[in-house]
Design a protein around this motif. Structure first.
Motif, PDB file in Angstrom:
ATOM      1  N   GLY A   1      17.611  -7.222 -47.760  1.00  0.00           N
ATOM      2  CA  GLY A   1      16.447  -6.783 -48.520  1.00  0.00           C
ATOM      3  C   GLY A   1      16.314  -7.514 -49.836  1.00  0.00           C
ATOM      4  N   LEU A   2      17.442  -7.678 -50.522  1.00  0.00           N
ATOM      5  CA  LEU A   2      17.425  -8.390 -51.796  1.00  0.00           C
ATOM      6  C   LEU A   2      17.130  -9.862 -51.595  1.00  0.00           C
ATOM      7  CD1 LEU A   2      17.876  -8.272 -54.844  1.00  0.00           C
ATOM      8  CD2 LEU A   2      20.328  -8.615 -54.420  1.00  0.00           C
ATOM      9  N   LEU A   3      17.675 -10.443 -50.537  1.00  0.00           N
ATOM     10  CA  LEU A   3      17.464 -11.863 -50.262  1.00  0.00           C
ATOM     11  C   LEU A   3      15.984 -12.184 -50.125  1.00  0.00           C
ATOM     12  CD1 LEU A   3      18.496 -14.713 -49.461  1.00  0.00           C
ATOM     13  CD2 LEU A   3      18.611 -13.877 -47.098  1.00  0.00           C
ATOM     14  N   ALA A   4      15.248 -11.378 -49.382  1.00  0.00           N
ATOM     15  CA  ALA A   4      13.831 -11.641 -49.137  1.00  0.00           C
ATOM     16  C   ALA A   4      13.012 -11.621 -50.421  1.00  0.00           C
ATOM     17  CB  ALA A   4      13.274 -10.618 -48.147  1.00  0.00           C
ATOM     18  N   GLY A   5      13.414 -10.821 -51.397  1.00  0.00           N
ATOM     19  CA  GLY A   5      12.646 -10.698 -52.628  1.00  0.00           C
ATOM     20  C   GLY A   5      13.153 -11.536 -53.771  1.00  0.00           C
ATOM     21  N   MET A   6      14.088 -12.466 -53.496  1.00  0.00           N
ATOM     22  CA  MET A   6      14.654 -13.326 -54.533  1.00  0.00           C
ATOM     23  C   MET A   6      14.168 -14.756 -54.375  1.00  0.00           C
ATOM     24  SD  MET A   6      18.659 -12.240 -54.705  1.00  0.00           S
ATOM     25  CE  MET A   6      19.020 -13.790 -55.531  1.00  0.00           C
ATOM     26  N   TYR A   7      14.098 -15.464 -55.498  1.00  0.00           N
ATOM     27  CA  TYR A   7      13.753 -16.886 -55.449  1.00  0.00           C
ATOM     28  C   TYR A   7      15.049 -17.693 -55.384  1.00  0.00           C
ATOM     29  CZ  TYR A   7      12.085 -21.510 -56.653  1.00  0.00           C
ATOM     30  OH  TYR A   7      11.826 -22.872 -56.624  1.00  0.00           O
ATOM     31  N   ASN A   8      15.330 -18.239 -54.211  1.00  0.00           N
ATOM     32  CA  ASN A   8      16.512 -19.092 -54.038  1.00  0.00           C
ATOM     33  C   ASN A   8      16.371 -19.915 -52.770  1.00  0.00           C
ATOM     34  OD1 ASN A   8      17.435 -17.493 -51.766  1.00  0.00           O
ATOM     35  ND2 ASN A   8      18.088 -15.969 -53.259  1.00  0.00           N
ATOM     36  N   TYR A   9      17.270 -20.893 -52.632  1.00  0.00           N
ATOM     37  CA  TYR A   9      17.176 -21.773 -51.468  1.00  0.00           C
ATOM     38  C   TYR A   9      17.690 -21.131 -50.189  1.00  0.00           C
ATOM     39  CZ  TYR A   9      21.788 -23.036 -53.492  1.00  0.00           C
ATOM     40  OH  TYR A   9      23.037 -23.009 -54.061  1.00  0.00           O
ATOM     41  N   ASP A  10      18.300 -19.954 -50.279  1.00  0.00           N
ATOM     42  CA  ASP A  10      18.854 -19.316 -49.087  1.00  0.00           C
ATOM     43  C   ASP A  10      17.780 -18.906 -48.087  1.00  0.00           C
ATOM     44  OD1 ASP A  10      21.721 -19.266 -49.727  1.00  0.00           O
ATOM     45  OD2 ASP A  10      21.095 -18.014 -51.397  1.00  0.00           O
ATOM     46  N   ASN A  11      16.600 -18.539 -48.574  1.00  0.00           N
ATOM     47  CA  ASN A  11      15.537 -18.139 -47.650  1.00  0.00           C
ATOM     48  C   ASN A  11      15.039 -19.319 -46.820  1.00  0.00           C
ATOM     49  OD1 ASN A  11      14.763 -15.188 -48.071  1.00  0.00           O
ATOM     50  ND2 ASN A  11      14.855 -15.911 -50.176  1.00  0.00           N
ATOM     51  N   LEU A  12      14.900 -20.485 -47.448  1.00  0.00           N
ATOM     52  CA  LEU A  12      14.494 -21.669 -46.687  1.00  0.00           C
ATOM     53  C   LEU A  12      15.612 -22.098 -45.746  1.00  0.00           C
ATOM     54  CD1 LEU A  12      12.425 -23.776 -46.032  1.00  0.00           C
ATOM     55  CD2 LEU A  12      13.123 -25.074 -48.062  1.00  0.00           C
ATOM     56  N   ALA A  13      16.862 -22.010 -46.204  1.00  0.00           N
ATOM     57  CA  ALA A  13      17.992 -22.336 -45.329  1.00  0.00           C
ATOM     58  C   ALA A  13      18.062 -21.375 -44.139  1.00  0.00           C
ATOM     59  CB  ALA A  13      19.294 -22.284 -46.128  1.00  0.00           C
ATOM     60  N   LEU A  14      17.757 -20.098 -44.383  1.00  0.00           N
ATOM     61  CA  LEU A  14      17.739 -19.105 -43.303  1.00  0.00           C
ATOM     62  C   LEU A  14      16.706 -19.484 -42.249  1.00  0.00           C
ATOM     63  CD1 LEU A  14      18.859 -16.195 -42.515  1.00  0.00           C
ATOM     64  CD2 LEU A  14      16.733 -15.330 -43.502  1.00  0.00           C
TER      65      LEU A  14
END
Length: 269
Positions: free
Chosen positions: A154-167
């Motif tokens: 839940g936190l990942l989806a609402g954060m600005y970071n490169y992990d979402n694009l890597a996901l």
């Protein structure tokens, strides 16, 4: 007992339906939006990601030849292994900067774009997992639902970071991998798509090489074992059957991706 069985079957039919998956996506989006608009000023290492993205808005090229002292708060920018994410997202940030100079609003807009990546990743993971023999839509939906409900997701989806694009890129890699190993014949297009995705994922988040290398080597090893000495010729034949535009696209993509990896992560690490 029969009534309970009927209720159980109806519940399973609903869990297996696309409507339930849409519910999961909606829940993930709402959860991400809540995090995106609630947390200020920063969550975890968002300040570094945002500051580095700001730096790339100051130039057209993704390559930085000299690092002024005022950039030191962003760490090593000149030879950063994950630079491509910051460069790509410098363009949406440039657009937002033309609308508002409020840093908080700029961050929220970038956070919202992360939710789009997260949702797209869930869609592709679903398609990939449905390729696995024995995994029904119901089981896949339950797994994705549990993942979405974890605090980290839940936190990942609402954060600005490169992990979402890597996901998202890893979801594409998984889909290509499972398509390859479930096809009766070698697929050059899918293998090239996997290699290109892996190369770009490494320069989005260089530490993701720990995920991509085992995946790529496992797929190639499985294919070589399955097709033995005929693998090379069958793979070449598959590539030859592609339309010329796709042949050129895949070759150029692979060359560019390889050059990016060699130029940055390999030379640094």
């Amino acid at each position: 007992m029969n009534r309970l069985n009927r209720l159980g079957r109806r519940a399973w039919v609903f869990v297996s339906s696309k409507q339930f998956f849409i519910f999961i996506l909606t829940l993930a989006a709402l959860q991400g939006i809540w995090y995106a608009v609630s947390f200020t000023p920063w969550v975890n290492d968002e300040s570094k990601h945002f500051r580095t993205t700001q730096i790339f808005t100051e130039q057209l090229s993704p390559y930085v030849s000299d690092q002024p002292r005022e950039w030191d708060d962003a760490g090593q920018v000149i030879r950063g292994g994950s630079y491509l994410f910051y460069y790509l997202y410098s363009w949406p940030l440039r657009a937002v900067e033309n609308i508002t100079d409020d840093t908080r609003l700029q961050l929220i807009m970038l956070r919202l774009s992360m939710i789009v990546l997260f949702i797209a990743a869930l869609v592709i993971y679903r398609r990939a997992l449905l390729l696995v023999k024995g995994l029904s839509p119901g089981l896949v939906h339950i797994a994705l639902g549990v993942f979405v409900l974890t605090p980290a997701a839940g936190l990942l989806a609402g954060m600005y970071n490169y992990d979402n694009l890597a996901l998202l890129l890893f979801a594409v890699a998984m889909y290509c991998s499972l398509r390859i190993v479930t096809q009766p014949k070698p697929r050059a297009d899918l293998l090239l798509a996997l290699l290109i995705t892996g190369a770009f994922m490494v320069v989005i988040k260089w530490s993701s090489v720990a995920l991509m290398m085992p995946l790529i080597l496992s797929v190639i090893g499985f294919e070589v074992y399955r097709h033995r000495k005929k693998y090379g010729s069958r793979l070449a034949a598959s590539f030859g059957n592609l339309r010329r535009v796709w042949q050129v696209t895949f070759v150029v993509g692979l060359l560019v991706g390889t050059a990016l990896v060699v130029e940055r992560p390999i030379q640094i690490y």
